[in-house]
Design a protein around this motif. Structure first.
Motif, PDB file in Angstrom:
ATOM      1  N   ASP A  79       0.832  -1.205   0.000  1.00  0.00           N
ATOM      2  CA  ASP A  79       0.000   0.000   0.000  1.00  0.00           C
ATOM      3  C   ASP A  79       0.865   1.253   0.000  1.00  0.00           C
ATOM      4  OD1 ASP A  79      -1.783   2.165   0.737  1.00  0.00           O
ATOM      5  OD2 ASP A  79      -3.211   0.643   1.381  1.00  0.00           O
ATOM      6  N   HIS A  80       0.793   2.011  -1.063  1.00  0.00           N
ATOM      7  CA  HIS A  80       1.608   3.206  -1.257  1.00  0.00           C
ATOM      8  C   HIS A  80       1.312   4.284  -0.221  1.00  0.00           C
ATOM      9  CE1 HIS A  80       3.874   6.167  -3.695  1.00  0.00           C
ATOM     10  NE2 HIS A  80       2.918   7.017  -3.388  1.00  0.00           N
ATOM     11  N   GLY A  81       0.078   4.322   0.281  1.00  0.00           N
ATOM     12  CA  GLY A  81      -0.346   5.420   1.145  1.00  0.00           C
ATOM     13  C   GLY A  81      -0.258   5.140   2.636  1.00  0.00           C
ATOM     14  N   LYS A  82       0.182   3.937   3.030  1.00  0.00           N
ATOM     15  CA  LYS A  82       0.200   3.591   4.452  1.00  0.00           C
ATOM     16  C   LYS A  82       1.626   3.593   4.995  1.00  0.00           C
ATOM     17  CE  LYS A  82      -4.056   0.880   4.882  1.00  0.00           C
ATOM     18  NZ  LYS A  82      -4.643  -0.423   5.278  1.00  0.00           N
ATOM     19  N   THR A  83       1.911   4.586   5.845  1.00  0.00           N
ATOM     20  CA  THR A  83       3.187   4.595   6.537  1.00  0.00           C
ATOM     21  C   THR A  83       3.105   3.662   7.739  1.00  0.00           C
ATOM     22  OG1 THR A  83       2.574   6.482   7.920  1.00  0.00           O
ATOM     23  CG2 THR A  83       3.603   6.961   5.795  1.00  0.00           C
ATOM     24  N   LEU A  84       4.193   3.536   8.479  1.00  0.00           N
ATOM     25  CA  LEU A  84       4.238   2.563   9.575  1.00  0.00           C
ATOM     26  C   LEU A  84       3.071   2.706  10.559  1.00  0.00           C
ATOM     27  CD1 LEU A  84       7.507   1.359  11.238  1.00  0.00           C
ATOM     28  CD2 LEU A  84       5.418   1.578  12.563  1.00  0.00           C
ATOM     29  N   PRO A  85       2.706   3.925  11.020  1.00  0.00           N
ATOM     30  CA  PRO A  85       1.588   4.016  11.965  1.00  0.00           C
ATOM     31  C   PRO A  85       0.236   3.672  11.362  1.00  0.00           C
ATOM     32  CG  PRO A  85       2.336   6.198  11.336  1.00  0.00           C
ATOM     33  CD  PRO A  85       3.354   5.234  10.819  1.00  0.00           C
ATOM     34  N   ASP A  86       0.149   3.658  10.026  1.00  0.00           N
ATOM     35  CA  ASP A  86      -1.128   3.333   9.371  1.00  0.00           C
ATOM     36  C   ASP A  86      -1.318   1.835   9.184  1.00  0.00           C
ATOM     37  OD1 ASP A  86      -1.673   6.129   8.973  1.00  0.00           O
ATOM     38  OD2 ASP A  86      -0.255   6.085   7.308  1.00  0.00           O
ATOM     39  N   LEU A  87      -0.243   1.068   9.289  1.00  0.00           N
ATOM     40  CA  LEU A  87      -0.343  -0.384   9.142  1.00  0.00           C
ATOM     41  C   LEU A  87      -1.004  -0.988  10.370  1.00  0.00           C
ATOM     42  CD1 LEU A  87       3.244  -1.152   7.782  1.00  0.00           C
ATOM     43  CD2 LEU A  87       1.136  -0.921   6.445  1.00  0.00           C
ATOM     44  N   ASP A  88      -1.722  -2.101  10.187  1.00  0.00           N
ATOM     45  CA  ASP A  88      -2.295  -2.759  11.356  1.00  0.00           C
ATOM     46  C   ASP A  88      -1.202  -3.544  12.080  1.00  0.00           C
ATOM     47  OD1 ASP A  88      -1.986  -5.246  10.023  1.00  0.00           O
ATOM     48  OD2 ASP A  88      -4.040  -5.224   9.286  1.00  0.00           O
ATOM     49  N   THR A  89      -1.529  -4.033  13.273  1.00  0.00           N
ATOM     50  CA  THR A  89      -0.524  -4.679  14.122  1.00  0.00           C
ATOM     51  C   THR A  89       0.068  -5.909  13.446  1.00  0.00           C
ATOM     52  OG1 THR A  89      -1.719  -3.886  16.075  1.00  0.00           O
ATOM     53  CG2 THR A  89      -0.097  -5.630  16.412  1.00  0.00           C
ATOM     54  N   ALA A  90      -0.742  -6.666  12.724  1.00  0.00           N
ATOM     55  CA  ALA A  90      -0.242  -7.868  12.053  1.00  0.00           C
ATOM     56  C   ALA A  90       0.786  -7.511  10.982  1.00  0.00           C
ATOM     57  CB  ALA A  90      -1.401  -8.642  11.438  1.00  0.00           C
ATOM     58  N   ALA A  91       0.544  -6.424  10.250  1.00  0.00           N
ATOM     59  CA  ALA A  91       1.486  -6.007   9.211  1.00  0.00           C
ATOM     60  C   ALA A  91       2.799  -5.521   9.824  1.00  0.00           C
ATOM     61  CB  ALA A  91       0.868  -4.911   8.354  1.00  0.00           C
ATOM     62  N   VAL A  92       2.726  -4.819  10.944  1.00  0.00           N
ATOM     63  CA  VAL A  92       3.952  -4.375  11.616  1.00  0.00           C
ATOM     64  C   VAL A  92       4.710  -5.578  12.165  1.00  0.00           C
ATOM     65  CG1 VAL A  92       4.922  -2.932  13.435  1.00  0.00           C
ATOM     66  CG2 VAL A  92       2.933  -2.128  12.146  1.00  0.00           C
ATOM     67  N   ARG A  93       3.985  -6.554  12.695  1.00  0.00           N
ATOM     68  CA  ARG A  93       4.643  -7.774  13.185  1.00  0.00           C
ATOM     69  C   ARG A  93       5.353  -8.484  12.027  1.00  0.00           C
ATOM     70  NH1 ARG A  93       4.901 -12.315  16.847  1.00  0.00           N
ATOM     71  NH2 ARG A  93       6.475 -13.540  15.740  1.00  0.00           N
ATOM     72  N   ALA A  94       4.752  -8.527  10.850  1.00  0.00           N
ATOM     73  CA  ALA A  94       5.400  -9.146   9.689  1.00  0.00           C
ATOM     74  C   ALA A  94       6.680  -8.392   9.324  1.00  0.00           C
ATOM     75  CB  ALA A  94       4.441  -9.170   8.505  1.00  0.00           C
ATOM     76  N   LEU A  95       6.660  -7.079   9.461  1.00  0.00           N
ATOM     77  CA  LEU A  95       7.860  -6.280   9.202  1.00  0.00           C
ATOM     78  C   LEU A  95       8.954  -6.614  10.211  1.00  0.00           C
ATOM     79  CD1 LEU A  95       9.429  -3.959   7.868  1.00  0.00           C
ATOM     80  CD2 LEU A  95       8.189  -2.378   9.371  1.00  0.00           C
ATOM     81  N   ILE A  96       8.600  -6.743  11.479  1.00  0.00           N
ATOM     82  CA  ILE A  96       9.577  -7.101  12.518  1.00  0.00           C
ATOM     83  C   ILE A  96      10.209  -8.458  12.207  1.00  0.00           C
ATOM     84  CG2 ILE A  96       9.828  -7.703  14.967  1.00  0.00           C
ATOM     85  CD1 ILE A  96       7.488  -5.646  15.435  1.00  0.00           C
ATOM     86  N   ASP A  97       9.390  -9.413  11.789  1.00  0.00           N
ATOM     87  CA  ASP A  97       9.924 -10.728  11.422  1.00  0.00           C
ATOM     88  C   ASP A  97      10.889 -10.622  10.241  1.00  0.00           C
ATOM     89  OD1 ASP A  97       8.486 -11.980  13.431  1.00  0.00           O
ATOM     90  OD2 ASP A  97       6.814 -12.535  12.121  1.00  0.00           O
ATOM     91  N   THR A  98      10.599  -9.721   9.303  1.00  0.00           N
ATOM     92  CA  THR A  98      11.499  -9.508   8.171  1.00  0.00           C
ATOM     93  C   THR A  98      12.816  -8.926   8.650  1.00  0.00           C
ATOM     94  OG1 THR A  98       9.632  -9.154   6.651  1.00  0.00           O
ATOM     95  CG2 THR A  98      11.783  -8.321   5.959  1.00  0.00           C
ATOM     96  N   TRP A  99      12.757  -7.931   9.538  1.00  0.00           N
ATOM     97  CA  TRP A  99      13.988  -7.385  10.118  1.00  0.00           C
ATOM     98  C   TRP A  99      14.818  -8.494  10.764  1.00  0.00           C
ATOM     99  CZ3 TRP A  99      11.220  -2.920  13.181  1.00  0.00           C
ATOM    100  CH2 TRP A  99      10.943  -1.855  12.308  1.00  0.00           C
ATOM    101  N   ALA A 100      14.149  -9.356  11.523  1.00  0.00           N
ATOM    102  CA  ALA A 100      14.851 -10.430  12.232  1.00  0.00           C
ATOM    103  C   ALA A 100      15.469 -11.427  11.256  1.00  0.00           C
ATOM    104  CB  ALA A 100      13.892 -11.133  13.182  1.00  0.00           C
ATOM    105  N   ASP A 101      14.712 -11.830  10.243  1.00  0.00           N
ATOM    106  CA  ASP A 101      15.223 -12.792   9.264  1.00  0.00           C
ATOM    107  C   ASP A 101      16.427 -12.220   8.515  1.00  0.00           C
ATOM    108  OD1 ASP A 101      13.217 -14.523  10.013  1.00  0.00           O
ATOM    109  OD2 ASP A 101      11.918 -14.078   8.282  1.00  0.00           O
ATOM    110  N   GLN A 102      16.339 -10.963   8.141  1.00  0.00           N
ATOM    111  CA  GLN A 102      17.448 -10.327   7.433  1.00  0.00           C
ATOM    112  C   GLN A 102      18.679 -10.214   8.334  1.00  0.00           C
ATOM    113  OE1 GLN A 102      17.602  -8.950   4.059  1.00  0.00           O
ATOM    114  NE2 GLN A 102      15.925 -10.419   3.902  1.00  0.00           N
TER     115      GLN A 102
END
Length: 345
Positions: free
Chosen positions: A113-136
């Motif tokens: 989603d082009h229009g959703k910055t970090l605070p606009d994402l729901d908790t599940a989407a932010v958790r997926a981002l955290i998992d990506t940070w960890a995997d990387q």
């Protein structure tokens, strides 16, 4: 002699993580402002932009086409600052010293989603981002001495695309800021037998005056030594040194905390708050890995409104950082606003 008043009298504060100092000049906050006034960064926007090189299905500036991704997307930076196979410099002497610098750089799109910055994402989407940070982090730390996860948000912070994204750079050296933090945390650990940021967290919780938000696994404060007006230090309350050390409950709590911090930022001046944010984690060859506590720094530039920013110029560039608004006042203002996304830590 007039008694010292931290809300009115100039003084210096030591940054425990770097050993450097910041000048606090609270009386200057009373002066009239005649500096630059820019445009506020509005919130929201289209969910897809055909001209955006980070949106799904679009072609990037390097010529590659993005897949039709549904969550986070990681790809090599088309114009990386570090490369894995560059030759070493031809030595040097005691005066003009150079050293090799190898590594790689990747881009992480937070969502399609082009229009959703970090605070606009729901908790599940932010958790997926955290998992990506960890995997990387797990992957890259096996190959490089240091892994830096960060985000530049907003044109004011030099962000090249409005599509919500961050970056991850891995290097075969420990960058200067991290080397300073490694040294200071190791020295504290040798002297006191515990983690520096663990003690900071305990003291800040007891005082309460610089706390912005807290939950069972995380503490967000405007640090005692903050240089930027509404700087936030996010400290892991668990004894973890890297992002990939985080347990599932800590990752869930981090998703809530990130939404709460960034939601408060957007609410503070009713705009999309620009900032630079980055994680500091233990380097591969730390002087004292047990001294480390995972933490993130948020550096937003806005000072008095959505259009008035703090510039690090003059004395700040030539001598040491200086701030007018005290960290205690800044923390109270962040603590007292209702997050624009309604998030609770």
């Amino acid at each position: 002699m007039t008694p010292f008043d931290p809300l009115d009298h100039p003084h210096r504060r030591r940054n425990l993580l770097t050993g450097r100092w910041v000048l606090v000049s609270p009386h200057r906050a009373k002066r009239p402002w005649q500096g630059e006034v820019g445009d506020a960064a509005p919130r929201g926007g289209p969910s897809y932009d055909p001209a955006c090189y980070l949106c799904p299905g679009n072609t990037r500036t390097g010529g590659e086409t993005n897949p039709d991704y549904a969550a986070t997307l990681v790809f090599p930076n088309d114009f990386p600052a570090l490369m894995p196979d560059t030759p070493a410099p031809n030595g040097g002497d005691d005066l003009f010293v150079s050293a090799p610098a190898r590594g790689l750089a990747r881009v992480i799109c937070y969502s399609p989603d082009h229009g959703k910055t970090l605070p606009d994402l729901d908790t599940a989407a932010v958790r997926a981002l955290i998992d990506t940070w960890a995997d990387q982090t797990t992957e890259l730390a096996a190959r490089f001495d240091y892994v830096q996860v960060f985000e530049n948000k907003g044109a004011m912070m030099g962000c090249s695309s409005p599509h919500p994204h961050g970056q991850i750079w891995a290097s075969d050296f420990v960058p200067s800021e991290l080397a300073d933090e490694d040294r200071e945390q190791a020295a504290w650990h040798r002297a006191h037998g515990d983690a520096l940021l663990g003690e900071v967290a305990r003291r800040e919780l007891a005082l309460g005056e610089r706390v912005v938000a807290v939950n069972a696994h995380w503490l967000a404060v405007v640090p005692f030594w903050a240089s930027w007006p509404f700087e936030v230090l996010l400290i892991a309350r668990d004894a973890v040194a890297r992002i990939d050390d985080l347990s599932d409950p800590a990752r869930d709590a981090l998703a809530r905390m990130l939404r709460a911090i960034t939601g408060r930022y957007d609410a503070l001046f009713d705009c999309q708050m620009p900032y630079s944010m980055g994680w500091h984690q233990a380097p591969g060859h730390s002087a004292a890995p047990g001294a480390w506590r995972l933490h993130a720094h948020f550096y937003p530039p806005l000072l008095r409104s959505a259009t008035v920013r703090k510039f690090m110029v003059g004395y700040e560039m030539l001598a040491e950082p200086q701030r007018d608004l005290t960290p205690e006042v800044a923390a109270a203002r962040l603590r007292d606003v209702t997050p624009a996304n309604g998030a609770q830590a």
